[in-house]
Design an enzyme around this catalytic site. Structure first.
Site, PDB file in Angstrom:
ATOM      1  N   CYS A  77     118.342 -37.172 144.555  1.00  0.00           N
ATOM      2  CA  CYS A  77     118.149 -37.218 146.006  1.00  0.00           C
ATOM      3  C   CYS A  77     116.950 -36.360 146.436  1.00  0.00           C
ATOM      4  O   CYS A  77     115.824 -36.748 146.159  1.00  0.00           O
ATOM      5  CB  CYS A  77     119.448 -36.842 146.697  1.00  0.00           C
ATOM      6  SG  CYS A  77     119.534 -37.510 148.345  1.00  0.00           S
ATOM      7  N   ILE A 134     123.813 -39.828 150.349  1.00  0.00           N
ATOM      8  CA  ILE A 134     123.869 -38.890 151.480  1.00  0.00           C
ATOM      9  C   ILE A 134     122.431 -38.660 151.961  1.00  0.00           C
ATOM     10  O   ILE A 134     121.646 -38.007 151.278  1.00  0.00           O
ATOM     11  CB  ILE A 134     124.496 -37.543 151.057  1.00  0.00           C
ATOM     12  CG1 ILE A 134     125.877 -37.765 150.437  1.00  0.00           C
ATOM     13  CG2 ILE A 134     124.577 -36.603 152.255  1.00  0.00           C
ATOM     14  CD1 ILE A 134     126.476 -36.514 149.804  1.00  0.00           C
ATOM     15  N   HIS A 170     123.928 -39.508 144.432  1.00  0.00           N
ATOM     16  CA  HIS A 170     124.593 -38.370 143.782  1.00  0.00           C
ATOM     17  C   HIS A 170     125.728 -38.813 142.846  1.00  0.00           C
ATOM     18  O   HIS A 170     126.890 -38.871 143.275  1.00  0.00           O
ATOM     19  CB  HIS A 170     125.192 -37.446 144.842  1.00  0.00           C
ATOM     20  CG  HIS A 170     124.181 -36.779 145.700  1.00  0.00           C
ATOM     21  ND1 HIS A 170     123.490 -35.653 145.298  1.00  0.00           N
ATOM     22  CD2 HIS A 170     123.741 -37.067 146.935  1.00  0.00           C
ATOM     23  CE1 HIS A 170     122.668 -35.278 146.265  1.00  0.00           C
ATOM     24  NE2 HIS A 170     122.801 -36.125 147.271  1.00  0.00           N
ATOM     25  N   GLU A 172     126.667 -36.907 140.403  1.00  0.00           N
ATOM     26  CA  GLU A 172     127.322 -35.641 140.036  1.00  0.00           C
ATOM     27  C   GLU A 172     128.444 -35.264 141.005  1.00  0.00           C
ATOM     28  O   GLU A 172     129.378 -34.561 140.630  1.00  0.00           O
ATOM     29  CB  GLU A 172     126.277 -34.506 139.938  1.00  0.00           C
ATOM     30  CG  GLU A 172     125.746 -33.951 141.242  1.00  0.00           C
ATOM     31  CD  GLU A 172     124.764 -34.866 141.970  1.00  0.00           C
ATOM     32  OE1 GLU A 172     124.384 -35.905 141.408  1.00  0.00           O
ATOM     33  OE2 GLU A 172     124.394 -34.541 143.109  1.00  0.00           O
TER      34      GLU A 172
END
Ligand code: GLN
Length: 191
Positions: A77, A134, A170, A172
């Site tokens: 990101c 996000i 994301h 993770e």
């Protein structure tokens, strides 16, 4: 030993993934911290804020540039934005490790965050993994020597160039380890 740039952003969730795949980690806040690392993660967060903190520390910028010459770097990101060659915003430092153009916040604002499955695919792999988007950037131009590593609704969401990997979302945050394994463990086989 993978360094995790810890100036701002979600570096802690990357540490959780590194532990899960049995890799040691080290927080990186200064150029000295880069001395013993075999790779680096530039996490998500706010690319302008990370830039402001980096620009106060030219030796850290120099150290990351040096490291990139022979060690893998993974950006997620905001990390992808920083790694790209161009992101059309002078408040952002572009390392240029990935020869792509990114557009910040192109998937909408925080309230438009969403979970999705992206497809990680090349000649030898084909996996669907869960991710969060996000305030994610879009990759809108890909130049020479850049491999598309993952797509979502026909848009490019992860790229690889040489040892370096950038992803706009994301994995993770949803405990997905695949992208980290590809970047730091050379995972590249048929699922
Ligand atoms: N929109 C942020 C930026 O431009 C990135 C958001 C994220 O890392 N989740 O830096």
């Amino acid at each position: 030993m993978v360094g995790v740039l810890a100036l701002q952003g979600n570096f802690d969730s990357h540490i959780r993934i590194l532990k899960k795949i049995n890799l040691k980690h080290k927080l990186v806040k200064t150029s000295d911290d880069l001395s013993s690392v075999d790779g680096l993660i530039i996490p998500g967060g706010e690319s302008t804020t990370i830039t402001n903190l980096l620009r106060r520390n030219q030796s850290l910028i120099d150290g990351i540039n040096q490291l990139s010459k022979n060690k893998p770097i993974l950006g997620s990101c905001a990390g992808l934005i920083l790694m790209s060659k161009e992101s059309k915003d002078s408040r952002v430092h572009n390392f240029g490790f990935l020869d792509v153009t990114t557009s910040r916040n192109a998937y909408g604002r925080q309230v438009h965050s969403f979970e999705a499955k992206i497809n990680v695919k090349n000649n030898t792999m084909n996996y669907d993994i869960n991710v969060l988007f996000i305030r994610a950037p879009k990759v809108d131009k890909i130049n020479n020597d850049v491999e598309v590593l993952a797509t979502f609704q026909e848009e490019v969401v992860a790229v690889r160039q040489g040892k370096h990997v950038g992803i706009s979302c994301h994995p993770e945050l949803l405990d997905e380890t695949l992208i980290h394994e590809i970047c730091f463990k050379g995972k590249n086989e048929i699922s």
